[in-house]
Design an enzyme around this catalytic site. Sequence first.
Site, PDB file in Angstrom:
ATOM      1  N   LEU A  73       0.898  -1.345   0.017  1.00 64.04           N
ATOM      2  CA  LEU A  73       0.125   0.005   0.038  1.00 64.04           C
ATOM      3  C   LEU A  73       0.727   1.296   0.089  1.00 64.04           C
ATOM      4  CD1 LEU A  73      -2.679  -1.317   2.428  1.00 64.04           C
ATOM      5  CD2 LEU A  73      -3.015  -1.360  -0.104  1.00 64.04           C
ATOM      6  N   CYS A  74       2.151   1.199  -0.219  1.00 56.76           N
ATOM      7  CA  CYS A  74       2.972   2.309  -0.313  1.00 56.76           C
ATOM      8  C   CYS A  74       2.735   2.940  -1.805  1.00 56.76           C
ATOM      9  CB  CYS A  74       4.450   2.067  -0.110  1.00 56.76           C
ATOM     10  SG  CYS A  74       4.790   1.566   1.717  1.00 56.76           S
ATOM     11  N   HIS A  75       3.130   4.289  -1.706  1.00 57.73           N
ATOM     12  CA  HIS A  75       3.071   5.159  -2.991  1.00 57.73           C
ATOM     13  C   HIS A  75       4.464   5.010  -3.501  1.00 57.73           C
ATOM     14  CE1 HIS A  75      -0.435   6.496  -0.823  1.00 57.73           C
ATOM     15  NE2 HIS A  75      -0.955   6.795  -2.303  1.00 57.73           N
ATOM     16  N   MET A 109       8.679   4.435   5.556  1.00 58.43           N
ATOM     17  CA  MET A 109       8.738   3.003   4.987  1.00 58.43           C
ATOM     18  C   MET A 109       9.764   2.697   4.163  1.00 58.43           C
ATOM     19  SD  MET A 109       6.160   1.464   6.316  1.00 58.43           S
ATOM     20  CE  MET A 109       6.322   2.341   7.975  1.00 58.43           C
ATOM     21  N   GLU A 110      10.237   3.816   3.482  1.00 59.61           N
ATOM     22  CA  GLU A 110      11.559   3.627   2.692  1.00 59.61           C
ATOM     23  C   GLU A 110      12.506   3.696   3.377  1.00 59.61           C
ATOM     24  OE1 GLU A 110       8.086   4.910   0.106  1.00 59.61           O
ATOM     25  OE2 GLU A 110       8.728   5.459   2.145  1.00 59.61           O
ATOM     26  N   ASP A 124      24.072 -11.430   5.086  1.00 63.47           N
ATOM     27  CA  ASP A 124      24.394 -12.552   4.052  1.00 63.47           C
ATOM     28  C   ASP A 124      25.805 -12.379   3.538  1.00 63.47           C
ATOM     29  OD1 ASP A 124      23.606 -14.289   1.587  1.00 63.47           O
ATOM     30  OD2 ASP A 124      24.418 -12.587   0.425  1.00 63.47           O
TER      31      ASP A 124
END
Length: 156
Positions: A73-75, A109-110, A124
């Site tokens: 739901l992120c733009h 969110m980014e 990793d």
Amino acid sequence: MKLTHVDEKGVKMVEVGHKDVVFRKAIAKGKIRLKPETIKLIQEGKTKKGNVLAAAQIAGILAVKRTWEIIPLCHPIPLTGVDISFEFGEDYIEATCEVRAYYKTGVEMEALTGVSVALLTIWDMVKAVEKDEKGQYPVTRIYDIRVVEKIKGNHL
């Protein structure tokens, strides 16, 4: 408080068309706990897979740019800048991701995605030396991922 991504019809992407374009900045931090000897290998550039921090920076930046594809739901946001940096402790590395944009919605969110992927990339890159004799990771953990600053407005 009302949830913005859910209404009586179900899940939705929040409408931001009516909002003004303003400067947005978010800074997220998180840590990865590693064996002290692994920290030393990274600092001395002696890991077998190459430059751990450079790989983590690139991976984090790419993740920031693709956050809208990962979190449903992120733009998609036209970013103006992303910086990822690291600080060492005796048994951890703290990653910081700063994201900037001029847009109608925030970039938290980014920033969280960038710091998370940077930390995953560190894991990793060093997993061979972090495993025990049974192939487990008794020390390694990613933790304390959070937004430490959010700015909305004309502050640089």
